[in-house]
Scaffold this motif. Structure first.
Motif, short mmCIF file in Angstrom:
data_model
loop_
_atom_site.label_atom_id
_atom_site.label_comp_id
_atom_site.label_asym_id
_atom_site.label_seq_id
_atom_site.Cartn_x
_atom_site.Cartn_y
_atom_site.Cartn_z
N VAL A 53 0.86 -1.19 0.00
CA VAL A 53 0.00 0.00 0.00
C VAL A 53 0.90 1.24 0.00
CG1 VAL A 53 -2.02 -1.00 1.16
CG2 VAL A 53 -0.15 -0.07 2.54
N GLU A 54 0.33 2.31 -0.56
CA GLU A 54 1.05 3.59 -0.54
C GLU A 54 0.73 4.30 0.77
OE1 GLU A 54 3.03 4.40 -3.14
OE2 GLU A 54 2.44 2.44 -3.92
N ILE A 55 1.75 4.74 1.49
CA ILE A 55 1.52 5.51 2.72
C ILE A 55 2.45 6.72 2.72
CG2 ILE A 55 0.81 3.49 4.11
CD1 ILE A 55 3.67 3.70 5.38
N GLU A 56 2.22 7.59 3.68
CA GLU A 56 3.11 8.74 3.82
C GLU A 56 3.65 8.75 5.24
OE1 GLU A 56 1.27 12.17 2.22
OE2 GLU A 56 3.01 13.44 2.59
N ALA A 64 4.50 0.30 1.53
CA ALA A 64 4.72 -0.57 2.69
C ALA A 64 3.72 -1.72 2.65
CB ALA A 64 4.57 0.25 3.97
N LYS A 65 3.93 -2.70 3.52
CA LYS A 65 3.14 -3.94 3.47
C LYS A 65 2.03 -3.95 4.52
CE LYS A 65 6.49 -6.35 1.07
NZ LYS A 65 6.15 -6.24 -0.34
#
Ligand code: PRP
Ligand code: URA
Length: 209
Positions: A53-56, A64-65
């Motif tokens: 997934v895309e995270i900030e 990140a997973k």
């Protein structure tokens, strides 16, 4: 044939030894069982699939997973299996909990069903059946059969101590179900108790004897 996973991590072995001692009281016994269930939970969930997934973060955007796919249900065999639920739920707080009530008839040693309440969508979940003691295997086999009759096809059995007789029976009757144990003990005695075992798990958890 299902796989037998014996989780021989030193932390688990140490805690199990304290549980086995006859002088260990109900409070410590309960707490240790919960702690071991949490530690065993790492192994039982080791192969859960992950997705990106895309995270900030506070620094930048990144990939990140997270765990994806099948959700979990924990199904304790009453009563003693209840003692392992909180440990697993500490690890997986969103897991749903079902209950299967079984007790062994003291003379015949055959399991008797008295309760069954499962999550509505249990057949879509990975089901972890919990029970500290796998003795003749009758209770575990009947609980797994009940789950299969309700459509479950992804089931794992998590116990603390198993006797060779019980392991063999589960593997024969349910070859698709992996078994997770902290120890394989020597044998059953004439009352179908595990030797050396830890006595009656339900009574020790709930202080009923
Ligand atoms: C114990 C234990 C298992 C079963 C194991 O439960 O917690 O469920 O016996 O024996 P088996 O492999 O020979 O079937 P018990 O019937 O004493 O009920 P309880 O948990 O309510 O004390
Ligand atoms: N149930 C227990 O609680 N202990 C045993 O050793 C066997 C069955």
């Amino acid at each position: 044939m299902s796989t037998l996973h014996v989780i021989d991590h030193p932390m688990i072995q140490h805690k199990l030894t304290i549980m086995r001692k006859k002088e260990t009281g109900s409070k410590d016994f309960r707490e240790l069982l919960q702690e071991i269930a949490l530690l065993m939970g790492y192994e039982v969930t080791r192969d859960l699939p992950l997705m990106d997934v895309e995270i900030e973060t506070p620094i930048c955007k990144t990939t990140a997973k997270i765990i994806t796919g099948r959700k979990l249900a924990v199904v304790p065999i009453l009563r003693a299996g209840l003692g392992m639920v909180d440990g697993i739920r500490t690890l997986v707080p969103v897991a749903k909990v079902g209950h299967i009530g079984l007790y062994r008839n003291e003379e015949t040693h055959q399991p008797v069903v008295y309760y069954c309440k499962l999550p509505e969508d249990v057949q879509k979940r990975l089901v972890i059946v919990t029970d500290p003691m796998l003795a003749t295997g009758g209770s575990a086999c009947d609980a797994i059969t009940m789950l299969k009759e309700r459509g479950c096809h992804n089931i794992r059995l998590m116990c603390l101590v198993g006797a060779p007789e019980g392991i063999e029976r589960v593997q024969k009757e349910h070859p698709d179900v992996d078994i997770y144990l902290a120890a394989v003990d020597e044998k059953l005695n004439e009352n179908a108790y595990i030797v050396p075992g830890l006595g009656d798990a339900g009574d020790r958890i709930f202080g009923t004897k």
